[in-house]
Scaffold this active site. Sequence first.
Site, PDB file in Angstrom:
ATOM      1  N   CYS A  79      -0.886   4.942   5.812  1.00  0.00           N
ATOM      2  CA  CYS A  79      -2.292   4.554   5.972  1.00  0.00           C
ATOM      3  C   CYS A  79      -2.870   5.314   7.160  1.00  0.00           C
ATOM      4  O   CYS A  79      -2.341   5.258   8.257  1.00  0.00           O
ATOM      5  CB  CYS A  79      -2.429   3.061   6.213  1.00  0.00           C
ATOM      6  N   ASN A 139     -12.691   5.711   3.092  1.00  0.00           N
ATOM      7  CA  ASN A 139     -12.570   4.279   3.357  1.00  0.00           C
ATOM      8  C   ASN A 139     -11.763   4.020   4.611  1.00  0.00           C
ATOM      9  O   ASN A 139     -10.847   4.765   4.949  1.00  0.00           O
ATOM     10  CB  ASN A 139     -11.953   3.559   2.144  1.00  0.00           C
ATOM     11  N   GLY A 167      -8.909  -1.020   6.685  1.00  0.00           N
ATOM     12  CA  GLY A 167      -8.156  -1.633   7.780  1.00  0.00           C
ATOM     13  C   GLY A 167      -7.019  -2.511   7.311  1.00  0.00           C
ATOM     14  O   GLY A 167      -6.668  -3.489   7.968  1.00  0.00           O
ATOM     15  N   LEU A 168      -6.437  -2.154   6.155  1.00  0.00           N
ATOM     16  CA  LEU A 168      -5.298  -2.892   5.597  1.00  0.00           C
ATOM     17  C   LEU A 168      -5.567  -4.389   5.479  1.00  0.00           C
ATOM     18  O   LEU A 168      -4.700  -5.227   5.758  1.00  0.00           O
ATOM     19  CB  LEU A 168      -4.022  -2.616   6.422  1.00  0.00           C
ATOM     20  N   THR A 205      -4.457   8.907   1.395  1.00  0.00           N
ATOM     21  CA  THR A 205      -5.752   9.539   1.687  1.00  0.00           C
ATOM     22  C   THR A 205      -5.655  10.544   2.844  1.00  0.00           C
ATOM     23  O   THR A 205      -4.719  10.529   3.634  1.00  0.00           O
ATOM     24  CB  THR A 205      -6.789   8.462   2.031  1.00  0.00           C
TER      25      THR A 205
HETATM   26  C1  LIG Z   1     -10.533   1.445  -0.967  1.00  0.00           C
HETATM   27  C2  LIG Z   1      -9.145   2.006  -0.902  1.00  0.00           C
HETATM   28  C3  LIG Z   1      -8.091   1.216  -0.437  1.00  0.00           C
HETATM   29  C4  LIG Z   1      -6.794   1.723  -0.378  1.00  0.00           C
HETATM   30  N1  LIG Z   1      -5.775   0.920   0.064  1.00  0.00           N
HETATM   31  C5  LIG Z   1      -4.485   1.390   0.059  1.00  0.00           C
HETATM   32  C6  LIG Z   1      -3.406   0.540   0.430  1.00  0.00           C
HETATM   33  O1  LIG Z   1      -3.560  -0.643   0.733  1.00  0.00           O
HETATM   34  N2  LIG Z   1      -2.153   1.093   0.411  1.00  0.00           N
HETATM   35  C7  LIG Z   1      -1.900   2.391   0.048  1.00  0.00           C
HETATM   36  O2  LIG Z   1      -0.738   2.817   0.038  1.00  0.00           O
HETATM   37  N3  LIG Z   1      -2.920   3.210  -0.329  1.00  0.00           N
HETATM   38  C8  LIG Z   1      -4.197   2.736  -0.327  1.00  0.00           C
HETATM   39  N4  LIG Z   1      -5.226   3.557  -0.736  1.00  0.00           N
HETATM   40  C9  LIG Z   1      -4.905   4.954  -1.132  1.00  0.00           C
HETATM   41  C10 LIG Z   1      -4.753   5.100  -2.644  1.00  0.00           C
HETATM   42  O3  LIG Z   1      -3.677   4.336  -3.149  1.00  0.00           O
HETATM   43  C11 LIG Z   1      -4.537   6.575  -3.032  1.00  0.00           C
HETATM   44  O4  LIG Z   1      -3.337   7.059  -2.438  1.00  0.00           O
HETATM   45  C12 LIG Z   1      -5.675   7.482  -2.582  1.00  0.00           C
HETATM   46  O5  LIG Z   1      -6.914   6.811  -2.662  1.00  0.00           O
HETATM   47  C13 LIG Z   1      -5.757   8.765  -3.400  1.00  0.00           C
HETATM   48  O6  LIG Z   1      -5.905   8.488  -4.780  1.00  0.00           O
HETATM   49  P1  LIG Z   1      -7.337   8.421  -5.536  1.00  0.00           P
HETATM   50  O7  LIG Z   1      -8.058   9.685  -5.223  1.00  0.00           O
HETATM   51  O8  LIG Z   1      -6.988   8.251  -6.980  1.00  0.00           O
HETATM   52  O9  LIG Z   1      -8.040   7.218  -4.968  1.00  0.00           O
HETATM   53  C14 LIG Z   1      -6.527   3.062  -0.795  1.00  0.00           C
HETATM   54  C15 LIG Z   1      -7.593   3.849  -1.287  1.00  0.00           C
HETATM   55  C16 LIG Z   1      -8.876   3.348  -1.351  1.00  0.00           C
HETATM   56  C17 LIG Z   1      -9.990   4.221  -1.882  1.00  0.00           C
END
Ligand SMILES: Cc1cc2nc3c(=O)[nH]c(=O)nc-3n(C[C@H](O)[C@H](O)[C@H](O)COP(=O)(O)O)c2cc1C
Length: 298
Positions: A126, A68, A71-72, A187
């Site tokens: 991010c 993904n 873009g915050l 990520t």
């Molecule tokens: C669509 C999407 C949006 C995300 N937005 C944020 C965010 O705003 N802030 C943040 O710290 N991490 C964000 N993340 C990262 C997740 O919080 C997490 O650290 C990462 O996806 C790994 O965990 P997962 O495999 O369970 O998704 C986002 C992940 C995804 C998929």
Amino acid sequence: MDLTVKISGIEFKNPLILASGILDEQGETMLRIAKAGAGGIVTKSIGMEERAGYNNPTVVDLEHGLINAVGLANPGIKNFKEEIKIAKKGNVPVIGSIFGKVDEFPYLAKIMENYGVDGIELNLSCPHVKGYGSEIGQDPDAVEDVINDVKKSVNIPVFAKLTPNVTDIVEIAKSAGKADALVLINTVRAIAIDVYAKKPVLSNLIGGYSGPGIKPIGLRAVYDVRKEMDIPIIGVGGILTWKDAVEYILAGANAVQIGSGLYYKGINIFKEILSGIEDYMIKENFSKIEDFSGLAVK
Ligand SMILES: Cc1cc2nc3c(=O)[nH]c(=O)nc-3n(C[C@H](O)[C@H](O)[C@H](O)COP(=O)(O)O)c2cc1C
């Protein structure tokens, strides 16, 4: 059996917390997730101003995960008070995630605290927005400065969410040692190519990889940091099943967060994972989560 976990004074009724960025920009969806069994909620990362984020496509669904580059996108701190108020009706701890330039963090944290959150999560990680996130999270001095400044501005626990996109995550974790807990990992920088269009799929070209493909990377980060540091760790990355969650706890996590798992499994994921953890604890004779936290660390 006791499923509660306490992280720097914040009591979670179970170790499964909603990760930032997934169904947490609105109070109503956060409330739904609290009712679906989550032990805690982390909000979408909120910054100074409202941001629309990038143009579509912002998410690519791959065989073993998602990339993904949203873009915050976020409503801005001034518009977030009501969402926190609604989320808090779920009666689980709500952690306010914030992102910004180095000198914006203390202000954002203070406003979040005034809105009534139980803790702050600093998004220092991010991977796809220039000037924010990873550029701070890859610089040990900047990480230390942000944490010190935020700790001075609020009286609630401060969690630091780190990026795996560094040579040595233990070095960065040590520079974040004054945080009340570490959240590992955000990520992984990644790219997807469309073979017919012959160009990257995402409008931003580069994005952050999440889901099953990054679980081994998250586990390694938790393991390496736990080996060196005695600090609460919240593990995140690719947790879809109870086994994934238990692996993180055995690697040294005190609690875990679930993000992409909601995309793959739906909102029942919290109850499913919790029931699997309970069965595991019965079989293994564990009466609380801390009985097996870090057992795999040699
Ligand atoms: C669509 C999407 C949006 C995300 N937005 C944020 C965010 O705003 N802030 C943040 O710290 N991490 C964000 N993340 C990262 C997740 O919080 C997490 O650290 C990462 O996806 C790994 O965990 P997962 O495999 O369970 O998704 C986002 C992940 C995804 C998929």
